[in-house]
Design a protein around this motif. Structure first.
Motif, PDB file in Angstrom:
ATOM      1  N   VAL A  62      42.495 -79.146  71.031  1.00 20.59           N
ATOM      2  CA  VAL A  62      42.142 -79.463  72.431  1.00 20.59           C
ATOM      3  C   VAL A  62      41.851 -80.951  72.556  1.00 20.59           C
ATOM      4  CG1 VAL A  62      40.367 -79.114  74.191  1.00 20.59           C
ATOM      5  CG2 VAL A  62      41.310 -77.151  72.965  1.00 20.59           C
ATOM      6  N   ALA A  63      41.214 -81.528  71.508  1.00 24.11           N
ATOM      7  CA  ALA A  63      40.873 -82.962  71.590  1.00 24.11           C
ATOM      8  C   ALA A  63      42.141 -83.803  71.576  1.00 24.11           C
ATOM      9  CB  ALA A  63      39.981 -83.330  70.392  1.00 24.11           C
ATOM     10  N   ILE A  64      43.068 -83.487  70.653  1.00 23.79           N
ATOM     11  CA  ILE A  64      44.257 -84.361  70.524  1.00 23.79           C
ATOM     12  C   ILE A  64      45.175 -84.195  71.726  1.00 23.79           C
ATOM     13  CG2 ILE A  64      45.761 -82.738  69.298  1.00 23.79           C
ATOM     14  CD1 ILE A  64      46.499 -85.121  67.454  1.00 23.79           C
ATOM     15  N   SER A  65      45.114 -83.053  72.409  1.00 22.88           N
ATOM     16  CA  SER A  65      45.971 -82.878  73.597  1.00 22.88           C
ATOM     17  C   SER A  65      45.334 -83.526  74.824  1.00 22.88           C
ATOM     18  CB  SER A  65      46.179 -81.378  73.866  1.00 22.88           C
ATOM     19  OG  SER A  65      46.555 -80.730  72.679  1.00 22.88           O
ATOM     20  N   ALA A  66      44.271 -84.276  74.621  1.00 21.58           N
ATOM     21  CA  ALA A  66      43.614 -85.019  75.726  1.00 21.58           C
ATOM     22  C   ALA A  66      43.228 -84.057  76.844  1.00 21.58           C
ATOM     23  CB  ALA A  66      44.558 -86.099  76.258  1.00 21.58           C
ATOM     24  N   LEU A  67      42.606 -82.930  76.472  1.00 17.64           N
ATOM     25  CA  LEU A  67      42.155 -81.992  77.518  1.00 17.64           C
ATOM     26  C   LEU A  67      40.638 -82.129  77.672  1.00 17.64           C
ATOM     27  CD1 LEU A  67      44.247 -78.884  76.364  1.00 17.64           C
ATOM     28  CD2 LEU A  67      44.710 -80.379  78.295  1.00 17.64           C
ATOM     29  N   PRO A  68      40.156 -82.097  78.924  1.00 10.92           N
ATOM     30  CA  PRO A  68      38.678 -82.186  79.072  1.00 10.92           C
ATOM     31  C   PRO A  68      38.047 -80.995  78.337  1.00 10.92           C
ATOM     32  CG  PRO A  68      39.719 -81.471  81.135  1.00 10.92           C
ATOM     33  CD  PRO A  68      40.823 -81.839  80.203  1.00 10.92           C
ATOM     34  N   PRO A  69      36.814 -80.959  78.002  1.00 16.49           N
ATOM     35  CA  PRO A  69      35.841 -82.066  78.075  1.00 16.49           C
ATOM     36  C   PRO A  69      35.721 -82.846  76.768  1.00 16.49           C
ATOM     37  CG  PRO A  69      34.747 -80.004  77.574  1.00 16.49           C
ATOM     38  CD  PRO A  69      36.219 -79.714  77.550  1.00 16.49           C
ATOM     39  N   LEU A  70      36.756 -82.880  75.932  1.00 12.35           N
ATOM     40  CA  LEU A  70      36.561 -83.485  74.598  1.00 12.35           C
ATOM     41  C   LEU A  70      36.992 -84.962  74.597  1.00 12.35           C
ATOM     42  CD1 LEU A  70      37.566 -80.513  72.306  1.00 12.35           C
ATOM     43  CD2 LEU A  70      35.297 -81.398  72.817  1.00 12.35           C
ATOM     44  N   ASN A  71      36.904 -85.562  73.420  1.00 11.63           N
ATOM     45  CA  ASN A  71      36.975 -87.032  73.371  1.00 11.63           C
ATOM     46  C   ASN A  71      38.379 -87.554  73.658  1.00 11.63           C
ATOM     47  OD1 ASN A  71      38.049 -85.931  71.113  1.00 11.63           O
ATOM     48  ND2 ASN A  71      36.830 -87.096  69.649  1.00 11.63           N
ATOM     49  N   MET A 131      54.427 -92.235  81.347  1.00  8.53           N
ATOM     50  CA  MET A 131      54.823 -91.862  79.978  1.00  8.53           C
ATOM     51  C   MET A 131      53.626 -91.313  79.216  1.00  8.53           C
ATOM     52  SD  MET A 131      57.922 -92.074  79.514  1.00  8.53           S
ATOM     53  CE  MET A 131      58.312 -91.684  81.210  1.00  8.53           C
ATOM     54  N   LEU A 132      52.435 -91.852  79.497  1.00  7.80           N
ATOM     55  CA  LEU A 132      51.221 -91.317  78.848  1.00  7.80           C
ATOM     56  C   LEU A 132      51.019 -89.859  79.278  1.00  7.80           C
ATOM     57  CD1 LEU A 132      48.923 -92.161  77.001  1.00  7.80           C
ATOM     58  CD2 LEU A 132      47.618 -92.865  79.004  1.00  7.80           C
ATOM     59  N   ALA A 133      51.278 -89.598  80.572  1.00  8.57           N
ATOM     60  CA  ALA A 133      51.122 -88.206  81.047  1.00  8.57           C
ATOM     61  C   ALA A 133      52.142 -87.314  80.329  1.00  8.57           C
ATOM     62  CB  ALA A 133      51.353 -88.155  82.560  1.00  8.57           C
ATOM     63  N   LEU A 134      53.398 -87.818  80.214  1.00  9.25           N
ATOM     64  CA  LEU A 134      54.430 -87.024  79.508  1.00  9.25           C
ATOM     65  C   LEU A 134      53.972 -86.752  78.075  1.00  9.25           C
ATOM     66  CD1 LEU A 134      57.345 -85.858  79.364  1.00  9.25           C
ATOM     67  CD2 LEU A 134      58.112 -88.117  78.663  1.00  9.25           C
ATOM     68  N   THR A 135      53.422 -87.813  77.437  1.00  5.34           N
ATOM     69  CA  THR A 135      52.956 -87.641  76.046  1.00  5.34           C
ATOM     70  C   THR A 135      51.861 -86.590  75.998  1.00  5.34           C
ATOM     71  OG1 THR A 135      53.336 -90.008  75.866  1.00  5.34           O
ATOM     72  CG2 THR A 135      52.182 -88.950  74.056  1.00  5.34           C
ATOM     73  N   GLY A 136      50.906 -86.682  76.937  1.00  2.00           N
ATOM     74  CA  GLY A 136      49.804 -85.720  76.932  1.00  2.00           C
ATOM     75  C   GLY A 136      50.317 -84.299  77.084  1.00  2.00           C
ATOM     76  N   ALA A 137      51.261 -84.112  78.046  1.00  2.00           N
ATOM     77  CA  ALA A 137      51.774 -82.751  78.290  1.00  2.00           C
ATOM     78  C   ALA A 137      52.544 -82.252  77.053  1.00  2.00           C
ATOM     79  CB  ALA A 137      52.681 -82.764  79.520  1.00  2.00           C
ATOM     80  N   LEU A 138      53.368 -83.141  76.458  1.00  2.00           N
ATOM     81  CA  LEU A 138      54.134 -82.712  75.278  1.00  2.00           C
ATOM     82  C   LEU A 138      53.190 -82.425  74.108  1.00  2.00           C
ATOM     83  CD1 LEU A 138      57.192 -85.158  75.503  1.00  2.00           C
ATOM     84  CD2 LEU A 138      57.210 -82.684  75.838  1.00  2.00           C
ATOM     85  N   ALA A 139      52.112 -83.241  74.004  1.00  2.00           N
ATOM     86  CA  ALA A 139      51.153 -82.990  72.912  1.00  2.00           C
ATOM     87  C   ALA A 139      50.516 -81.612  73.117  1.00  2.00           C
ATOM     88  CB  ALA A 139      50.087 -84.081  72.905  1.00  2.00           C
ATOM     89  N   ALA A 140      50.191 -81.300  74.376  1.00  2.00           N
ATOM     90  CA  ALA A 140      49.596 -79.970  74.636  1.00  2.00           C
ATOM     91  C   ALA A 140      50.603 -78.888  74.226  1.00  2.00           C
ATOM     92  CB  ALA A 140      49.253 -79.843  76.122  1.00  2.00           C
ATOM     93  N   ALA A 141      51.893 -79.068  74.595  1.00  2.00           N
ATOM     94  CA  ALA A 141      52.910 -78.059  74.219  1.00  2.00           C
ATOM     95  C   ALA A 141      52.993 -77.960  72.694  1.00  2.00           C
ATOM     96  CB  ALA A 141      54.268 -78.462  74.802  1.00  2.00           C
ATOM     97  N   CYS A 142      52.949 -79.135  72.028  1.00  2.00           N
ATOM     98  CA  CYS A 142      53.086 -79.130  70.561  1.00  2.00           C
ATOM     99  C   CYS A 142      51.920 -78.391  69.925  1.00  2.00           C
ATOM    100  CB  CYS A 142      53.134 -80.584  70.082  1.00  2.00           C
ATOM    101  SG  CYS A 142      53.448 -80.689  68.328  1.00  2.00           S
ATOM    102  N   PHE A 143      50.708 -78.574  70.490  1.00  2.00           N
ATOM    103  CA  PHE A 143      49.565 -77.941  69.801  1.00  2.00           C
ATOM    104  C   PHE A 143      49.384 -76.495  70.212  1.00  2.00           C
ATOM    105  CE2 PHE A 143      47.604 -80.455  66.656  1.00  2.00           C
ATOM    106  CZ  PHE A 143      48.180 -81.695  66.842  1.00  2.00           C
TER     107      PHE A 143
END
Lengths: 493, 265, 315, 676
Positions: free
Chosen positions: D395-404, D437-449
């Motif tokens: 959850v943290a690496i996918s840049a999802l609230p409420p983590l760092n 592109m940061l948003a795309l990265t965040g969404a893809l990171a969420a899909a990856c995790f």
């Protein structure tokens, strides 16, 4: 034009004595059948007749070009027989069925698996074909499906969303119809014939009636044959309209889906106007038709037919105009004409691949000898072609009904049926809305039905669906499945 | 198919859903015949014409008692009506046939000339499913005609959705099981697994002669002659196939949604 | 920290009650467009109430994530709803998060929804999760770019601030940047709430489902929370579209009761208008092939990029 | 004083572990125990010095002065080095506690003593890199770090893959060392002295061309170490093969030395940056972020997936630093410090959650004896705590609230957004596009995790190992627990942590921003503009707890009597689900591979064999490969060219003495000409 063929020729809806059927040793019989199939003829039915503990194979071939059927049988044998499937794919399901029902083994049959698994263990138990590759995973859509449809097991081998191989395991609807007819016709036989496949009631009942009339050597009165043709076309209209609606529903195109759902109900009510049952139960009997339509009832039917056809015209117009629908239909579930001919497809599925096959045209019987319905063919072989063929058939059935209802023949509708001739074989083909319905009846020495073989058009077409899915996206499977819309209970009997 | 002519066409056609159950029920096809009626008085003890002619042995003559017709096994072929000399068995043109108990379908005794119609569910279940009933359909052999007529209920004419009744994809979301077909041996496991997958409280509806007693294939070794042997059934809807009106009447009667218009007995 | 309880309580209740009604209305109108009476708009309440009362059947393969996911989906949707201005400009949780937090919370809900789909080891759940994450991976940059366009013109990512600044200059609503951003957000709305061109909410075919496939294993109250969360998420996205991109009639911070009344009326009117547009789009279009959906969403991304460019050109 | 104690603890740990190699258990406890102690001291030292807000914590101290004049090892710690010491100590502490349990798996198999010793050495040398006072200290420590890391990458030298990875790592490390050496020599030649103090602001003395050349050298050098695209090819090869605790250290800390070097050089030594420096870093960061996550999505090897994610997060850090440099150029110092804070905050966040994920992967690896996710599954029920920690990391690496992860990406978004208004030239379009592109990265990171966590931990176990996996030992869990707590603290209390960064931004950009960023006495984080956006992860969590009674009340009101029953998964009524029917990792990411096929260039071959008729296949094989774009398009041609060149050069070694004399003469004449 009569071609030189070792088989005995007979026309659709007639009988011949069991002795006249040519008999060869097993190898020669199979060679002859293989030769005919090699010449491009079609295998309508291929089954075993048990004689004591041995078995005799019987083949019914359809020479479409020659507008005639051909029958042949092998001497009785036991143990095993060389499979035809290696060179002629259209015999593959028939040979599996012979193996399952009589235990004789088709040697080096490439896909020897039970058809309905009626003895003991239920279907879909055996080992399914596996594609090996690291990223392959199986998707199993089991007997109970999400919507209101019949049970069947589909085992997909997928790489992500792409289907590499589809294997279909049926047999869940097996109720033992054929086993019950032996020694018949019993009291319940005609009702069981009407419920072999509920949406093809008129098709199967007419085939059964033709077969018994052929064995009894009589023919139904002309007005009864006229009534049967009317009911058959009404059944075709209802089912094709329902399919167009279901196809639109599968791509979530709501206008046509909702409209066609209602119009299908109207067509079913037209059949109910004739015989009280929406599926035409209790209309067709061996010897004629139980119920008749007086002029007032027929004119009411003619008027309501007109409104229903106008509505389906409007609903279909929406479907063909919508670009979003067309992109979904085209190039989905493609089947080449060569493949279709090789596995012996019949009915709209075959005509959508450009094959001109229609029992009303090739082997006319009953009222179709006097009134012609043009064959609806479309070349591409994809979901769009199958939808277009259905639309053409709706229009042509509509025209046929208008033309026939304007010229009602006279005469009574029911005649008594004499006893069946002993030791004789009858073949009856009817163009059900899914394709060629084939009933083969063989009477024993006592005039009772010794062996009765039913071949629903779905029996030929299920392999077509499995082929059409290769290389498609798995999300397109429901659309392809609905474009074929095959019968599970017709296959399982 | 532009947006314009869809909206135009829709306004022109208006709402095509029938008024029933608020308004009158649509008429059955005149040759349909509806439910059968048995007047034991008219039946003379000696004749047993109807027993021999019935394809599914639905009619029996227990010694000393008047004729007993089991509507559950009947496939409504009306052979007995034509052959009965004294018109003891007649067609009542009544579409209402759904019952809660299997024995209610056996007609013939005094006071049981016609089917005792189904009572609504008990208070607790009705409060739960009264306005939101989700059904999971299982087709277990049979001829696909009952499935077709259940599908027709979803079309715009009947519009089952307006009562909050809906057919769902997964048994997890379902409250009830609607079974069609005589439950072939090949489908026995699938039916049991579906029943287990349903969360309680759950109801089971047996639709059509096959699901009640085996229909035209009664007695075949390849199936279980209906669902009542495998799962507890709460509602029986006879017919081969039952007319959509009969199915809708059964469902609404179960949920007590028929209003005062024609709730009988 | 002006978290006045009245505003907070009012908006929470509005979210909880309005969301099922809105999805019920959409279902009812779709039925009306097909000439059928269709389920009544408040049918969704009955369904949710029934699911809450029913027992639950949980898969034997499911782990603790399966039971945790419904609460996350429900609460993240609710929290995101409380950060979006509905009736008056300052949303109750305005201080705790702007548009980035709303998008982040919805992403957190989707994250756990996808995990909940994968957990019971059924192929359909896995398929649904894979498709949901793929579509959202393409939809999010388009949504973010559309929001940036509006945020940049307003100079902040706080939704109330954006709404007020766009509201103040009424001609701003018609400049190309705003129109393009609205179009891009509308396409993203269709994708995120699983509407027809992308996914068919009322489908019966598990192989074509996207959102519904992940819920196949849920039952009882878990299913109620999942459905409720999904309808709240739909209401949040529609409110974002209606109140931030088209904030006509939105009451200011210290608005009088009359102004609040007008704002409520304007909000409901806009919401129903948007729902009508969604219904017409759903009725006249067929569902797209799954591999065409990324093309649809990349057009949304291009629209948002053009919106951004036009802020730069026309400012 | 505490720092020297920490360093001595590492030295003692190293020595102790080496001496007691025989007694594995003792070496393990001693080595990693002392490393943990050193970590604690390092954390206390750095936090106290940063909290005190002193600009310079330790005045330059000469550790050793050798015989050659001005070759001295000088140590100096200012705010920037304290911040990075905090990172290395915190991560080092957690990993050493983890290793106490993890090293037991090597008993009898590998030499635990050497592992502990090298681990301590690595921590020592990395800390020295961060507190290096002069050029010699920095380069020597840098070289030692590279050598020790090479040793660890090929620790399991029995399998060929580890050896090859080690060689590649060795070459790339020395490539970046060479570039850095050249860069520093250019600066030192201008400054005349090797100490960092004299190098500050030296850029002004250099001509613009020299400054740009120095900047390019430093970017390539530190870029290789940090693993930015296109210099990243060693990272996904080297990190997975090292033992899990070492790859956690490498991914969490070692690649941060590249970031430290870049910040030190760009903000202090090279003086006011031209616009294209920041723009190039921002562009490189965006490309690294997107490509890193895209490649990670296609992986089914858990540790390679995490390695690719390191590239993605380094990209995000570079975006922050690049934006900061651009704002420095345009004179917006406040915005520059905001962007710098975003970059540095993400540095420590990444260090923490990436180390946590690698430790989780290590625990899973130990339980299932494989790195391939396609053979795992069902671990959530068997390894309950590890799955919880891995989920928090995911959850943290996918840049999802409420983590760092969410907080640092929120800061990056804010800086990018406000960047749009800073200039009028076309370059300002880079900011919102970077944001998208940061948003795309965040969404893809969420899909990856979702894929990584879902396929690894959920559903049915796909292999026997996964079926009878069991929970890891206590120290392993404590190690992960420490990092999980760090993730939660950095996520929920950002304002508290930002105070620590004040001396750092004061030193680099001359502004202290923590007051402007804090609202509502520490509860809310603002973006330092009047009506700017605000966020409060703590507020969101409190509200979530506050709203929890809503579903619970509904449950109590309606569903009190509702019971829960366990039943088999719904399988459409067939015989039962087999693990083969579960979704695979590659299947999960196949749609995305189709969407980005221009990048991956997937090739698929289907071999179909049949005996008689094509309709009945006997075997069907499906293989699909993806082209390693950077290797095939960039590195392999360069390699071939180099080999051809070196083959031609070999002709010079004619072997005759006269030829060599002529060469010497020619070079002498050339030098003379050049010197005059």
């Amino acid at each position: 034009m009569k071609r030189d063929t070792p088989f005995t020729l007979l026309t659709n809806g007639t009988a011949l004595s069991w002795a006249d059927v040519p008999e060869w040793p097993l190898a020669e019989f199979l060679r002859n059948v293989g030769a005919e199939l090699g010449r491009g003829e079609r295998l309508s039915s291929f089954f075993g007749v048990p004689e004591g503990d041995a078995l005799r194979l019987v083949a019914v071939l359809a020479f479409d070009a020659g507008n005639t059927l051909a029958v042949g049988r092998s001497q009785s044998f036991s143990g095993s027989f060389p499979a035809l499937t290696a060179t002629h794919a259209q015999a593959h399901l028939f040979e599996r069925e012979i193996w399952e029902q009589h235990g004789v083994v088709p040697e080096n049959h490439p896909w020897l698996k039970p058809v309905r698994k009626d003895h003991g263990a239920g279907p879909a138990v055996g080992d399914f074909f596996r594609v090996d590759g690291r990223e392959i995973h199986e998707v199993a859509v089991g007997p109970v499906h999400a919507g209101i449809i019949e049970p069947g097991h589909f085992r997909f081998q997928c790489a992500g969303e792409e289907v590499l191989h589809l294997e279909i395991a049926l047999g869940f609807q097996h109720r033992g119809v054929e086993e019950a007819i032996a020694g018949g016709p019993h009291r319940a036989t005609v009702y069981q014939m009407e419920t072999v496949a509920g949406d093809t009631t008129i098709g199967h009942a007419t085939a059964y009636a033709n077969a018994l009339e052929a064995l009894a050597g009589t023919e139904a009165p002309l007005r009864a044959q006229w009534l049967r043709a009317i009911a058959l076309e009404l059944e075709r209209l209802a089912n094709h309209t329902g399919d167009l609606g279901a196809l639109a529903g599968d791509v979530a195109f709501l206008p046509t889906a909702s409209a066609c759902g209602k119009i299908r109900g109207d067509f079913l009510n037209l059949t109910a106007l004739l015989c009280g049952n929406r599926f035409g139960r209790g209309l067709v009997r061996p010897g004629g038709c139980l119920l008749d339509g007086d002029t007032e009832r027929l004119s009411q039917l003619r008027k309501r037919l007109e409104t229903a056809l106008a509505e389906v015209q409007q609903a279909a117009a929406w479907l063909w105009d919508a670009a979003s629908v067309r992109t979904r239909f085209e190039h989905t579930g493609h089947l080449h004409a060569k493949q279709a001919a090789a596995i012996g497809l019949v009915g709209p599925a075959a005509r959508a691949c450009g094959l001109v096959r229609d029992v009303r045209f090739d082997h006319p019987t009953g009222w179709h000898r006097f009134a012609q319905v043009p064959v609806s063919v479309w070349p591409d072989g994809d979901v769009f072609a199958r939808a277009r063929v259905r639309w053409l058939e709706i229009q042509r059935s509509g025209d046929f009904l208008r033309e026939q209802l304007d010229a009602v023949p006279e005469g009574e509708t029911m005649s008594s049926l004499p006893a069946l001739a002993p030791n004789s074989l009858a073949v009856a083909l009817v163009e059900g809305w899914r394709g060629e319905v084939c009933h083969v009846a063989l009477t024993g020495a006592d005039g009772k039905l010794r062996r009765y073989k039913i071949t629903d058009p779905s029996f030929h077409n299920w392999t077509g669906l499995a082929l059409a899915l290769r290389g498609q996206a798995i999300s397109d499977f429901p659309l392809c499945n609905k474009s074929f819309n095959l019968s599970y209970c017709g296959f399982d009997l | 198919m532009s947006v314009h002519d869809t909206l135009l066409n829709r306004l022109k056609r208006g709402c095509e859903t029938m008024a029933y159950p608020k308004g009158p029920a649509p008429a059955l096809p005149d040759r349909h015949g509806g439910a059968l009626k048995v007047e034991a008085a008219k039946c003379d003890a000696s004749c047993s014409a109807c027993v021999t002619v019935c394809p599914t042995e639905a009619i029996a003559r227990p010694a000393g008692k008047p004729v007993a017709l089991d509507l559950g096994r009947c496939i409504f072929c009306a052979e007995c009506v034509t052959v009965c000399p004294t018109k003891a068995i007649t067609q009542s043109n009544d579409h209402r046939m759904a019952v809660r108990q299997r024995e209610d379908l056996v007609l013939g005794d005094t006071g049981k000339e016609q089917v005792r119609l189904a009572q609504a569910l008990d208070e607790k279940l009705r409060r739960l499913f009264g306005r939101s009933l989700k059904l999971r359909q299982v087709s277990a052999a049979g001829c696909n005609a009952c499935e077709a007529d259940t599908n027709v209920l979803g079309t715009i004419g009947w519009d089952l959705g307006r009562f909050g009744i809906q057919f769902v994809a997964s048994p997890r979301h379902a409250d009830g099981l609607l079974i069609t077909g005589p439950v072939s041996k090949n489908m026995e496991l699938a039916l049991k697994k579906t029943y287990i997958a349903l969360p309680e409280p759950r109801i089971v509806i047996a639709l059509g002669a096959c699901a009640i007693a085996g229909g035209p294939f009664i007695g075949h070794p390849q199936h279980h002659n209906g669902a009542s042997g495998l799962v507890p059934v709460d509602l029986f809807i006879p017919g081969c196939p039952p007319h959509p009106l009969t199915i809708l009447d059964g469902l609404l009667r179960l949920l007590d949604r028929l209003g005062e218009s024609d709730a009988r007995r | 920290m002006n978290l006045d309880p009245l505003n907070f309580l009012g908006q929470t209740l509005a979210l909880l009650l309005l969301a099922p009604l809105l999805s019920g209305c959409i279902k009812n109108w779709k039925a009306k467009l097909q000439n059928r009476r269709g389920p009544r708009p408040w049918q969704v309440y009955f369904d949710i109430a029934k699911f809450l009362r029913k027992d639950m059947v949980i898969s034997e393969h499911a782990s603790w994530v399966f039971s945790f996911a419904p609460y996350v989906v429900f609460l993240t949707a609710l929290l995101a709803g409380l950060m979006v201005p509905m009736i008056n400009a300052p949303a109750p949780l305005r201080l705790f998060g702007g548009v980035l937090a709303v998008v982040g919370l919805l992403a957190l809900g989707r994250f756990f929804l996808a995990l909940g789909g994968l957990d019971p080891a059924s192929a359909f759940g896995g398929m649904g999760s894979s498709r949901e994450m793929t579509i959202s991976a393409i939809a999010e940059p388009a949504m973010m770019l559309a929001i940036f366009t509006v945020a940049i013109t307003a100079g902040s990512t706080d939704l109330s601030q954006i709404a007020q600044s766009t509201q103040s200059a009424t001609w701003k609503l018609l400049n190309p940047a705003h129109v393009l951003a609205f179009a891009a957000m509308f396409v993203v709305l269709l994708a995120e709430t699983g509407r027809i061109p992308v996914d068919n909410p009322a489908t019966h075919l598990e192989l074509t489902m996207i959102h519904e496939a992940m819920l196949l294993e849920y039952s009882g109250r878990y299913l109620a929370f999942m459905e409720w969360g999904a309808s709240i998420k739909q209401l949040v996205l529609m409110t974002l579209l209606v109140n931030v991109f088209f904030p006509v009639g939105l009451a200011g911070p210290q608005a009088s009761v009359a102004a609040l009344g007008i704002s409520l009326a304007a909000y409901l009117a806009k919401l129903l208008a948007l729902s009508a547009v969604v219904v017409v789009v759903e009725t006249t279009n067929a569902k797209m092939r799954l591999f065409r959906v990324p093309d649809l969403l990349s057009t949304a991304f291009v629209l948002a990029a053009l919106a951004l460019l036009s802020t730069f050109l026309f400012q | 004083m505490l720092l020297t104690f920490a360093l001595w603890a590492y030295v003692a740990g190293m020595a102790g572990a080496l001496v007691l190699q025989r007694a594995e258990r003792l070496a393990n406890v001693l080595g990693f125990g002392l490393a943990a102690l050193g970590g604690v001291c390092g954390v206390v030292f750095s936090v106290s010095s940063l909290a005190a807000g002193r600009a310079v914590t330790i005045a330059p101290v000469t550790l050793w002065s050798g015989p050659i004049p001005d070759v001295r090892l000088v140590v100096e710690a200012d705010a920037l080095s304290c911040f990075f010491v905090l990172i290395v100590s915190l991560v080092g502490l957690a990993i050493s506690v983890f290793s106490l349990g993890y090293a037991r798996t090597y008993y009898g198999r590998k030499n635990v003593g050497v592992l502990a010793a090298v681990f301590n050495a690595l921590l020592l040398v990395t800390t020295l890199v961060f507190i290096a006072g002069n050029l010699w200290m920095f380069l020597i420590a840098w070289e030692l770090m590279a050598l020790l890391a090479y040793g660890m990458v090929s620790f399991e030298h029995e399998d060929r893959e580890a050896r090859q990875a080690g060689v590649l790592y060795f070459i790339m490390s020395h490539l970046d060392a060479a570039c850095i050496l050249l860069g520093f020599l250019m600066l030192a030649q201008a400054a005349g002295d090797f100490s960092f103090a004299s190098l500050r602001g030296i850029g002004a003395k250099l001509s613009p061309q020299q400054r740009d050349a120095a900047f390019m050298l430093f970017v390539i050098g530190f870029g290789i170490k940090a693993g930015a695209v296109p210099l990243h090819i060693w990272l996904p090869v080297a990190h997975p093969v090292a033992p899990s605790n070492i790859s956690a250290l490498m991914s969490g800390v070692l690649i941060k030395t590249g970031i430290y070097g870049l910040v030190r050089v760009c903000f202090e030594f090279l003086g006011p940056p031209p616009m294209w420096w920041g723009a190039s870093l921002l562009a490189a960061g965006t490309v690294s972020a997107v490509l890193g996550v895209l490649y990670a999505l296609m992986e089914h090897d858990l540790k390679r997936l995490l390695a690719y994610h390191s590239i993605e997060n380094i990209g995000i850090i570079l975006m922050g630093i690049g934006a900061a440099l651009m704002f420095l150029h345009t004179g917006h110092a406040v915005l520059a410090s905001l962007a710098l804070i975003a970059g540095l905050y993400h540095t420590i966040n990444h260090a923490v959650f990436k180390a946590l994920l690698f430790l989780g992967a290590g625990a899973v690896l130990h339980a299932t004896h494989t790195r391939n996710m396609e053979e795992m599954g069902g671990l959530a029920k068997r390894m309950r705590w590890t799955s919880l920690f891995f989920l928090v990391g995911a959850v943290a690496i996918s840049a999802l609230p409420p983590l760092n992860g969410f907080v640092s990406e929120w800061l990056t978004y804010q800086s990018l957004l406000q960047g749009f208004g800073t200039t009028t030239s076309l370059v300002r379009l880079m900011f919102p596009l970077g944001g998208a592109m940061l948003a795309l990265t965040g969404a893809l990171a969420a899909a990856c995790f979702v894929k990584a966590f879902g396929i690894t931990f959920l559903a049915q176990p796909r292999s026997d190992h996964a079926r009878n996996a069991h929970e890891a030992s206590l120290p392993v869990l404590i190690g992960q627990g420490v990092l999980t707590a760090a993730c939660v603290f950095l996520g929920l209390f950002p304002t508290a942590f930002l105070k620590l960064l004040d001396p750092l931004t004061q030193q680099l950009t001359g502004h202290q921003l923590s007051q402007q960023l804090t609202l509502a006495n520490g509860l809310v984080l603002s973006d330092a503009t009047a009506q700017g956006g605000t966020v409060s992860t703590l507020g969101i969590t409190l509200m979530a707890v506050y709203l929890l009674p809503v579903p619970l009340a509904l449950w109590a009101m309606f569903g009190r009597k509702a019971r829960t029953r366990i039943a088999p998964t719904w399988d459409c009524g067939q015989r039962g689900l087999t693990p083969q029917m579960e979704y695979t990792a590659t299947g999960f990411s196949k749609p995305l591979r189709m969407i980005f096929k221009a990048l991956f260039r997937p090739r698929r071959e289907v071999q179909r064999e049949y005996d008689f008729s094509p309709y009945f296949a006997t075997t069907l094989r499906f293989e699909s490969h993806m082209e390693e774009v950077f290797q095939t398009r960039f590195y392999r041609p360069v390699n071939l060219w180099l080999l051809r060149l070196s083959r031609r050069l070999r002709a010079l070694q004619a072997g005759s003495l006269q030829a060599y004399l002529i060469y010497v003469f020619i070079t002498l004449v050339a030098l003379l000409l050049f010197a005059s």
